[in-house]
Design an enzyme around this catalytic site. Structure first.
Site, short mmCIF file in Angstrom:
data_model
loop_
_atom_site.label_atom_id
_atom_site.label_comp_id
_atom_site.label_asym_id
_atom_site.label_seq_id
_atom_site.Cartn_x
_atom_site.Cartn_y
_atom_site.Cartn_z
CB CYS A 1 -0.90 0.00 1.23
SG CYS A 1 -1.91 1.49 1.40
CE1 TYR B 1 -5.86 2.66 -4.08
CE2 TYR B 1 -8.22 2.67 -3.64
CZ TYR B 1 -6.93 2.29 -3.29
OH TYR B 1 -6.71 1.53 -2.16
CD GLU C 1 -1.98 0.78 -3.88
OE1 GLU C 1 -1.41 1.23 -2.86
OE2 GLU C 1 -3.18 0.45 -3.89
CG ASP D 1 -2.96 -4.38 2.17
OD1 ASP D 1 -4.13 -4.42 2.57
OD2 ASP D 1 -2.15 -3.51 2.51
CE1 TYR E 1 -2.65 -2.71 -1.70
CE2 TYR E 1 -3.84 -4.69 -2.30
CZ TYR E 1 -3.85 -3.38 -1.90
OH TYR E 1 -5.03 -2.73 -1.70
CB CYS F 1 0.32 2.60 7.84
SG CYS F 1 2.05 2.27 7.39
CB CYS G 1 18.91 -4.70 3.97
SG CYS G 1 19.55 -4.64 2.30
#
Length: 227
Positions: free
Chosen positions: A58, A89, A101, A136, A141, A204, A213
């Protein structure tokens, strides 16, 4: 006969040209300025700025993370990597445009490097989930890095290889992130731009793997200036 699973299958499989929605010739309306920084959303951007594009689920939470990063000049959310021109959208949510997205990030490489943005990208989401991020589900996504120039492309590939090894060592699955030259970017509607600044308690779903990482030297190269 229609089965509910038919729609789900479409959402987790990219459409072909015959299945894709037709879209439109003209861009859809959007904001002219960034809601937070008040800078021009579409430029022109200052000389020396560079551009990156990331898809990590998202785009509401993803954009906030990048606009809060020191050295980022401006951000915008939109749709990229699909077939339908100038999608809306609701159209992208059907899974029949093929777009992800994404967040467009314009940044000053003197303050934040492309390698640092890659590190933020990898650690902020789970790049092993295919056509989803958590709850999602759908092609919109998917995890993606769209690169500007060969230098960015090599850096993205090197970072993926390094991070995949780190994830596998931690018992996670393989990375499914798409890495490709930047396609057309379609700005999303005004209400989606800087959504979480306008709606501080809005949705969110960003959640990383918890695996750090370490960007390899091969990915720590300067990017290509934005046009």
């Amino acid at each position: 006969m229609f089965f509910p699973s038919d729609l789900l299958n479409k959402k987790i499989q990219l459409p072909n040209a015959q299945e894709a929605l037709p879209g439109r010739d003209r861009p859809i309306p959007t904001a002219s300025r960034h809601f937070v920084s008040k800078r021009d959303l579409k430029g022109p951007y200052p000389e020396g700025m560079e551009t990156a594009m990331f898809g990590l689920g998202c785009f509401w939470g993803a954009e906030r993370m990048f606009w809060q990063t020191q050295g980022v000049w401006v951000t915008a959310v939109g749709y990229a990597g699909g077939i339908t021109p100038n999608p809306t959208y609701p159209e992208t949510c059907t899974g029949l445009t093929g777009h992800a997205e994404v967040v467009l990030v314009v940044f000053d490489p003197k303050t934040v490097s492309y390698a640092q943005l890659l590190k933020i990208f990898w650690e902020a989401h789970d790049p092993t989930q295919g056509m989803r991020q958590g709850n999602d589900v759908g092609t919109t996504y998917r995890s993606a890095i769209y690169t500007f120039g060969e230098t960015q492309h090599r850096a993205a590939l090197a970072s993926r290889e390094a991070y995949e090894a780190q994830l596998e060592a931690a018992g996670r699955g393989g990375i499914t992130t798409e890495i490709a030259p930047a396609p057309a970017f379609y700005f999303a509607e005004e209400e989606h731009q800087q959504y979480l600044a306008k709606n501080p308690y809005g949705y969110c779903n960003l959640k990383g793997t918890g695996v750090a990482c370490a960007i390899p030297q091969a990915a720590s190269q300067p990017a290509v200036p934005a046009e």
